[in-house]
Write a protein that holds these residues in place. Structure first.
Motif, short mmCIF file in Angstrom:
data_model
loop_
_atom_site.label_atom_id
_atom_site.label_comp_id
_atom_site.label_asym_id
_atom_site.label_seq_id
_atom_site.Cartn_x
_atom_site.Cartn_y
_atom_site.Cartn_z
N ILE A 1 0.71 -1.38 -0.14
CA ILE A 1 -0.05 0.15 -0.12
C ILE A 1 0.80 1.18 -0.10
O ILE A 1 2.29 1.39 0.42
CB ILE A 1 -1.04 0.02 1.16
N GLY A 2 0.30 2.31 -0.56
CA GLY A 2 0.95 3.52 -0.29
C GLY A 2 0.17 4.42 1.00
O GLY A 2 -0.72 4.09 1.28
N TYR A 3 1.27 5.47 1.30
CA TYR A 3 0.51 6.20 2.65
C TYR A 3 1.19 7.65 2.28
O TYR A 3 2.16 7.96 2.22
CB TYR A 3 1.48 5.38 3.59
N LEU A 4 -0.04 8.54 1.97
CA LEU A 4 0.41 9.93 1.59
C LEU A 4 0.05 10.84 2.97
O LEU A 4 -0.89 10.75 3.40
CB LEU A 4 -0.48 10.40 0.48
N VAL A 5 0.99 11.49 3.08
CA VAL A 5 1.03 12.43 4.28
C VAL A 5 1.67 13.81 3.70
O VAL A 5 3.01 13.89 3.41
CB VAL A 5 1.64 12.44 5.45
N PRO A 6 0.88 15.07 3.46
CA PRO A 6 1.83 16.31 3.08
C PRO A 6 2.86 16.54 4.14
O PRO A 6 2.62 16.72 5.27
CB PRO A 6 0.38 17.54 3.33
N GLU A 7 3.65 17.21 3.45
CA GLU A 7 5.18 17.82 4.17
C GLU A 7 5.44 16.75 5.37
O GLU A 7 5.71 17.19 6.36
CB GLU A 7 4.51 19.28 4.82
N PHE A 8 5.50 15.28 4.83
CA PHE A 8 6.08 14.47 5.86
C PHE A 8 7.43 14.40 5.97
O PHE A 8 7.94 14.37 5.04
CB PHE A 8 5.34 13.21 5.77
N PRO A 9 8.04 14.21 7.16
CA PRO A 9 7.53 14.11 8.59
C PRO A 9 7.43 15.78 9.24
O PRO A 9 8.60 16.37 9.20
CB PRO A 9 8.43 13.19 9.31
N GLY A 10 6.41 16.05 9.68
CA GLY A 10 6.17 17.40 10.38
C GLY A 10 6.36 16.84 11.80
O GLY A 10 6.31 16.00 12.41
N GLN A 11 6.61 18.19 12.60
CA GLN A 11 6.56 18.17 14.10
C GLN A 11 5.06 17.51 14.82
O GLN A 11 5.55 16.90 15.86
CB GLN A 11 6.63 19.51 14.84
N THR A 12 4.09 17.31 14.11
CA THR A 12 2.76 16.83 14.78
C THR A 12 2.55 15.42 14.14
O THR A 12 1.56 14.95 14.17
CB THR A 12 1.79 17.68 14.53
N HIS A 13 3.52 14.82 13.25
CA HIS A 13 3.28 13.54 12.69
C HIS A 13 3.74 12.23 13.40
O HIS A 13 3.81 11.13 12.58
CB HIS A 13 3.77 13.66 11.16
N GLY A 14 3.82 12.28 14.67
CA GLY A 14 4.30 11.26 15.27
C GLY A 14 3.48 10.02 15.29
O GLY A 14 3.63 8.76 15.02
N PHE A 15 1.98 10.25 15.20
CA PHE A 15 1.04 9.43 15.24
C PHE A 15 1.04 8.57 13.90
O PHE A 15 0.89 7.35 13.82
CB PHE A 15 -0.52 10.03 15.28
N PHE A 16 1.18 9.44 12.66
CA PHE A 16 1.57 8.87 11.34
C PHE A 16 2.61 7.70 11.07
O PHE A 16 2.33 6.70 10.80
CB PHE A 16 1.44 9.70 10.42
#
Length: 393
Positions: free
Chosen positions: A3-18
């Protein structure tokens, strides 16, 4: 499953959960390719940041060796502009230039997915990334799904188009799920409730020390933005100081509201009581939370849904004090697993903090109940399992 997993501007400071969700999906045996629309503009302090950057394919990187793939994507995007549903986006406020640009990125994503034989893509944004995923599917890419993390109004236009082409939409709170059902009643698949989560971390356990009566250490973990409501917590600190409470307020995070917050602290003469800590890595935050008597999040407006920082504070056994916003009433039972107050109601916030300052036993009781609730309701392992179940259906 690939699978693919798309997150804008990853990794950001609030992206720990992702990142945690990705690791849980992979631990269950699935293969994840990480995509992001562009590189993060802010420096991140998480331990996983460099590993995540190295693993992420940034769709808008311009490299000479990719020139032919960009040309093919542009041709595919031009074909998309002839579709009636794409043309209708102009009536909803989107420009041809934006539609074409996002169409090019989507067509490039589709080509990569075909090359890598990806069977599905999940996107953690319903703004422009939602368009990218829809255009990818229309350009021959795999099915996709979306996670909605805040009110629809925050994520721009074209939700009927984005959600209509998605295999399913996951909402992080029941309030958001009902919002989608109300505003988009004719999408083919009912929105799913898939909450965000935390880890059951032994290091996050409250260390048993509570400040004595009439003394209080509080903390906010959030980006420095007007909508996070720091100004209301600072005003509450000033009021409690006048009542003779020995109070300390640490603000963890960074953002464009730093100068305004610093000015308010100075104008109220609170430099000894209020400390702008700056950003910390996620593992540092989890360890630090156990040092406080209460966690405060006085957010206002739209955009807040199910704050992971609130879950982490609850998981650490620290009583949380939150404004009524987004899904916080779903997360917290007032007076039992935490405390709720109306947005911008500084008087209510002051009284809750005064109660906690006077009663260390209440801190311990509510903190313990909140921790039990967090560990039974907000685990990343649960959200990752449900996400993959929905993808496979």
């Amino acid at each position: 499953m690939k699978i693919g997993y798309l997150v804008p501007e990853f990794p950001g400071q609030t992206h720990g959960f992702f990142w945690r969700e990705i690791l849980h999906v992979e631990a269950a045996g699935d293969d994840v390719t990480i995509f992001s629309t562009r590189r993060p503009s802010d420096h991140t302090t998480h331990e996983f940041s460099e590993i995540a950057k190295a693993r992420t394919l940034y769709l808008t990187d311009l490299r000479f060796r990719d020139a032919m793939s960009w040309l093919g994507a542009a041709i595919a995007a031009l074909a998309l502009l002839a579709r009636d549903d794409v043309r209708s986006l102009r009536r909803h406020g989107e420009s041809w230039f934006k539609i074409f640009g996002l169409g090019v990125v989507g067509a490039r994503l589709a080509a990569i997915c075909r090359r890598e034989n990806l069977k599905h893509i999940h996107g953690h944004s319903c703004a422009d990334a939602g368009y990218v995923l829809a255009f990818s599917k229309l350009s021959g890419g795999p099915p996709f799904s979306l996670s909605l993390h805040g009110d629809l109004a925050v994520y721009g236009h074209g939700h009927h188009f984005k959600f209509g082409h998605a295999k399913f939409v996951a909402c992080v709170t029941d309030a958001l799920r009902k919002q989608v059902q109300t505003h988009l009643p004719d999408i083919a698949h009912a929105p799913q409730l898939i909450r965000m989560g935390i880890e059951r971390n032994p290091a996050a356990k409250k260390r048993g020390y509570w400040s004595p009566p009439r003394t209080l250490r509080i903390v906010t973990v959030a980006r420095l933005n007007h909508m996070k409501g720091h100004q209301h917590a600072i005003a509450a600190v000033a009021a409690l100081k006048q009542r003779g409470v020995q109070i300390r307020y640490d603000i963890i995070g960074e953002g464009d509201y730093h100068s305004e917050i610093a000015a308010q602290i100075k104008s109220l003469g609170l430099q000894p009581e209020v400390n702008l800590v700056g950003p910390l890595a996620n593992d540092q935050i989890v360890e630090q939370l156990s040092l406080y008597d209460a966690f405060v999040l006085p957010s206002v407006g739209l955009g807040e849904a199910a704050p992971v920082a609130v879950m982490e504070a609850m998981g650490a056994g620290v009583p949380v004090v939150c404004s009524i916003i987004g899904g916080t009433p779903e997360m917290i039972e007032h007076g039992q697993t935490g405390f709720l107050f109306p947005q911008c109601d500084e008087a209510a916030l002051i009284e809750i903090l005064a109660h906690l300052a006077d009663d260390p036993d209440a801190r311990k009781r509510v903190g313990s109940a909140g921790q039990n609730h967090a560990h039974s309701s907000f685990l990343t392992s649960v959200s990752a399992t449900k996400l993959m179940h929905c993808i496979r259906q």
